[in-house]
Every structure is written in C-alpha cells, then in structure tokens.
Design a protein around this motif. Structure first.
Motif, PDB file in Angstrom:
ATOM      1  N   THR A 122       0.678  -1.488  -0.156  1.00 60.43           N
ATOM      2  CA  THR A 122       0.114  -0.231   0.279  1.00 60.43           C
ATOM      3  C   THR A 122       0.619   1.086  -0.230  1.00 60.43           C
ATOM      4  O   THR A 122       0.612   2.531  -0.681  1.00 60.43           O
ATOM      5  N   PHE A 123       2.098   1.165   0.312  1.00 61.58           N
ATOM      6  CA  PHE A 123       2.652   2.512   0.250  1.00 61.58           C
ATOM      7  C   PHE A 123       3.207   2.232  -0.827  1.00 61.58           C
ATOM      8  O   PHE A 123       3.869   3.751  -1.143  1.00 61.58           O
ATOM      9  N   GLU A 124       3.726   1.378  -1.961  1.00 63.58           N
ATOM     10  CA  GLU A 124       3.872   2.110  -3.026  1.00 63.58           C
ATOM     11  C   GLU A 124       3.171   2.499  -3.850  1.00 63.58           C
ATOM     12  O   GLU A 124       3.060   3.358  -4.818  1.00 63.58           O
ATOM     13  N   VAL A 125       1.673   1.906  -3.238  1.00 66.34           N
ATOM     14  CA  VAL A 125       0.606   2.581  -4.120  1.00 66.34           C
ATOM     15  C   VAL A 125       0.411   4.153  -4.443  1.00 66.34           C
ATOM     16  O   VAL A 125       0.566   5.278  -4.911  1.00 66.34           O
TER      17      VAL A 125
ATOM     18  N   ASP B 299       2.869   6.028  -4.996  1.00 65.63           N
ATOM     19  CA  ASP B 299       3.252   6.446  -6.495  1.00 65.63           C
ATOM     20  C   ASP B 299       1.850   6.996  -7.090  1.00 65.63           C
ATOM     21  O   ASP B 299       2.369   8.040  -7.829  1.00 65.63           O
ATOM     22  N   VAL B 300       0.641   7.018  -6.578  1.00 65.23           N
ATOM     23  CA  VAL B 300      -0.871   8.263  -6.649  1.00 65.23           C
ATOM     24  C   VAL B 300      -0.678   9.286  -6.581  1.00 65.23           C
ATOM     25  O   VAL B 300      -1.008  10.188  -7.076  1.00 65.23           O
ATOM     26  N   THR B 301       0.562   9.387  -5.166  1.00 61.72           N
ATOM     27  CA  THR B 301       0.797  10.855  -4.965  1.00 61.72           C
ATOM     28  C   THR B 301       1.688  12.296  -5.341  1.00 61.72           C
ATOM     29  O   THR B 301       1.694  12.643  -6.133  1.00 61.72           O
TER      30      THR B 301
ATOM     31  N   PRO C  73      -2.606  12.917 -14.598  1.00 61.32           N
ATOM     32  CA  PRO C  73      -2.590  13.491 -13.525  1.00 61.32           C
ATOM     33  C   PRO C  73      -2.415  12.661 -12.245  1.00 61.32           C
ATOM     34  O   PRO C  73      -3.517  11.911 -11.677  1.00 61.32           O
ATOM     35  N   ASP C  74      -1.168  12.950 -10.602  1.00 60.90           N
ATOM     36  CA  ASP C  74      -1.391  12.106  -9.409  1.00 60.90           C
ATOM     37  C   ASP C  74      -2.040  13.080  -9.150  1.00 60.90           C
ATOM     38  O   ASP C  74      -2.218  14.329  -9.346  1.00 60.90           O
ATOM     39  N   LEU C  75      -1.953  12.753  -7.743  1.00 58.49           N
ATOM     40  CA  LEU C  75      -2.947  13.268  -6.599  1.00 58.49           C
ATOM     41  C   LEU C  75      -2.164  14.963  -6.123  1.00 58.49           C
ATOM     42  O   LEU C  75      -2.603  15.774  -6.187  1.00 58.49           O
TER      43      LEU C  75
END
Length: 458
Positions: free
Chosen positions: A159-162, A165-167, A240-242
C-alpha cells in the motif's frame, strides 16, 4: 471451551477471531494513562458494548457514545459544536499541521471543497492501474516466500507503493524510505496518550514523549516540499497524480488554492492515512480468511471466476461482491480508526445524558461495531452481514466516519483493498501460523506482533 479461548490465543477451532480484552473496573488517572499508552482500546469498559452511552470522570468529564442517533448528532447534525478533541490535535498537528484531518470550521471547509475534485470517482478509477500493479507485485512476493510470512509487513509495503505512486508519481528525488521511516518513528514514539492528556492539561504543557520526534518530522516535510517544488518546475504529469490534482484544485466559493505548506500537509495526511489504513484492512482481512477457510474458499472461487490469471482492475470491483463483504466485515471487526474523540462546545443532551462545554465525547468505533444491541453475535466473523439485502442504521457502521467530515479517501481505500485482496485470494491460500495477532491501538488498530500466515499457491 473453545468459545472461552483467550483473545490472543485464538486457534482454528475457536469461534471468535482475536479480540481486545475490554475493561471491567475503573482504572483511575495513572492506570488510564498507562493503559492508553499500551492500548487505547483497553480503556473501553465491557459495558460499552451493551449500553448506548457510558459517562465518567478521569481528570475531565467524558462520555462514550455508542448510540447511532447520538452519533448522528455529533458527526452530522451539529458537527460544528463537536470539534476534534484537543488530544487529537496534540497527537497529529506536529506531523500534518492544519490539514483536512485536523482543521476546523471555515479553514476545514475551504480545504475540503478544494480537495474534493481530486477524489471524484473518475480520478479514483484512473489511479487504479497503480493498485493493480501493486497487487501483482505483492502476489509474486508472497508466492516466492518460504515459511510463515508476516503479511502485515507485506501489505504495508504494497500500500505504500500505491500511495507514493499516486501522490508523487515519478517524482525524482522523492525519498520514499525517508518518509516511511519518519511516519513509523512518529507513531512509535509520539502518537501515544500521556498522563497529561488524560488529566486534560492544555497543549502548551510539554509532553515528554513528543519532544524527540522533531528531526524525523522536519526531514519528512523537507522531502515533501522538495517534491512539490520540483513538480512546480516540471509541470503536471500526462495522467495527473494526486499532487497535480491538488495543485489544480480551488475552492469554488472563494477561488482559494492551497499554498505550498498546505499542499504538503494535506499530501502527508493522505500518505499516512492512505497506506496505513488500507494496509491494516488487508492484513486483518488475510488473518480473518485464514481463520475461516470456508470464507476464504468462497472468496477465492469468486475471484478466480472474475479474474482468471490476471490481477484485478477498477472495472472488476463491482463484480467481486463477496470480496467487498469481507472488506466491510474486516472494517467492522478491526476498524483502523477504532477510537475517535471530540470536545463539546455546548450544553447538550446525548442519549439522555447531560453534556457540558469542555466535556470529552469519545466515539469508540470498536465498541460500536461490536455492540450487542446493533449486531447479532457481534464478535463473530461473518461477511454475510454485508450482503446486499441486509439493512442497518447508517450510524452503526462507521469505519470512515460520517457526515460532512467523512473520510475523503473512502472510495479510494475500498477500491484498493478489493483489488489487492481479490488478486491475492485468486492465486494464494493463507493458513494460520502460530498465535493470533493482538489488536492493539496506538494511533490506528494494529496487529501487535504481526500477522504470521503460511502462504502457498492455489
């Protein structure tokens, strides 16, 4: 005898998965402080799972609220009269400032309006490929493991990978390890109640346990600031990421956008909440399906029928209803935010009891979710409680809160949990290995000692 097994010695033959031993006698100020530092949930009296409200005084007047109608008042109808408690702010402000989770009133409202578009369903679904890739990688790592595995360590990694990456997708120089280590160090050393909190002393009185986390926090904030400035120079990503979405966000009523410090604090809030809560949900879910092989087999059949040999995607989530039921039942039994608190600003009556200005209003979500007046055999693991035809009071199940301050990332978390859990269950079998994890809450409800399971390919 199996039904009476000790909560931290749960075996496959036990009827109930791991539980917290709730209080049966008053603890006093010092006893409450020592108990809270070990496990906040042990402050909850056993009677709180059988009564709508429990009140008392330990330094300050307090009320534990388990009545759905009273919870509706606190969380929805009169939310401005019940702000986050002083203790909550003392615990979290050093790490995440006046971000969405901590801010109140107008300062909270404009941030919520500015951030809301970033968490629109179309954006959540657009970020799902990162979740799918993480599920694939996690399944490979677990399949290659030999001997019992601490699946909590694995779900934290996944979940830290996720969330990173999305942030900060592709942000050069974003030191993920530094941020991760700083978060863990802060929770371990600083995010615990002190006796001064229990006594209700004001925030300007130093809490010794929180005086030594400054270096880690400064490093974490510096890493995030550097990534934000780098993005300002390079411009938004093609997808776009977060960070991009929040940089573009504006309050539609005032036109206000987040300044660099506000961006940083909110992004750090989402990083902390966005990986910790989902990692915990997945780890507890894997423990529960190992505890009940029948549930695990049913979920695996569903997942294999939908996914075949591939990892799950956002489009699959609606086609995996039983996996979603497991996620919801996990959030009922082990809600990551298992104990919330507010401070009353007004004279009021909740559940027939007088509330005065300054009283602490405790929302023990753990007790609410195991309340005998709201749930049948509440300590039992039963995903069918969340079948489509089941009905319950909206305020009996609050894993993400409710009302205007409901968790902004709830749909993100559910999507991620279903994608990763279904992918793992389609490919792997999980069996108990050793003692059951001990549910222990510091800032979130963690499995003390890890979740050790045997893993093998299906």
């Amino acid at each position: 005898m199996d039904d009476l097994a000790a909560p931290h010695q749960t075996s496959r033959r036990s009827r109930y998965p791991a539980r917290v031993t709730l209080g049966r006698r008053p603890l006093g100020v010092i006893g409450s402080a020592l108990t809270a530092r070990r496990n906040v949930l042990e402050l909850i009296p056993e009677i709180a799972t059988r009564q709508p409200m429990v009140s008392g005084r330990t330094g300050k007047r307090w009320h534990m609220v388990m009545d759905p109608e009273a919870l509706r008042i606190v969380l929805k109808d009169r939310v401005e009269d019940y702000p986050k408690s002083i203790v909550t702010k003392l615990l979290l402000e050093p790490a995440i400032g006046q971000s969405l989770f901590v801010a109140e009133g107008a300062h909270w409202r404009w941030q919520r309006r500015a951030a809301a578009p970033a968490f629109a369903q179309r954006h959540v679904e657009a970020l799902a490929p990162v979740m799918t890739a993480s599920a694939e990688a996690s399944a490979r790592r677990l399949a290659a493991a030999s001997g019992p595995v601490d699946v909590f360590a694995e779900t934290v990694a996944a979940t830290f990978e996720v969330i990173s990456d999305v942030t900060f997708s592709g942000s050069e120089g974003f030191d993920r390890d530094a941020v991760h280590q700083a978060i863990d160090a802060y929770i371990a050393s600083s995010a615990r109640l002190s006796v001064l909190d229990i006594l209700g002393l004001p925030g300007w009185v130093p809490r010794p346990g929180r005086l030594f986390s400054g270096r880690d926090l400064r490093r974490m904030k510096r890493v995030a600031d550097d990534a934000i400035r780098a993005r300002a120079r390079s411009g938004p990503r093609e997808v776009p990421d977060l960070l991009d979405l929040l940089r573009a966000g504006q309050d539609p009523e005032t036109g206000r956008a987040m300044a660099e410090g506000e961006l940083r604090d909110n992004l750090l809030t989402f990083i902390v909440a966005g990986h910790e809560t989902t990692a915990l949900t997945l780890a507890w879910a894997l423990y529960l399906v190992a505890f009940d092989p029948g549930v695990q087999d049913r979920a695996a059949i569903e997942a294999r029928a939908v996914l075949g040999a591939r990892a799950a995607t956002a489009a699959d989530v609606a086609r995996l209803p039983y996996t979603r039921q497991i996620v919801d039942e996990t959030l009922r039994l082990y809600p990551p935010a298992a104990f919330l608190s507010r401070t009353s600003r007004i004279h009021d009556r909740l559940g027939g009891r007088e509330v005065r200005p300054g009283d602490t209003i405790m929302l023990p979500i753990y007790a609410l979710h195991r309340h005998h007046m709201l749930w049948d055999d509440p300590d039992r693991f039963d995903p069918d409680r969340f079948a489509a035809d089941c009905d319950r009071d909206r305020y009996a199940f609050l894993p993400f809160g409710a009302g205007p301050r409901i968790c902004i990332g709830a749909s993100f978390a559910i999507q991620e949990a279903v994608i990763i859990l279904s992918t793992l269950l389609a490919r792997l079998r999980f069996d108990l290995a050793g003692a059951a994890p001990e549910p222990r809450m510091i800032l979130t409800l963690r499995p003390h000692g890890g979740v050790r399971l045997r893993v093998e390919a299906r």
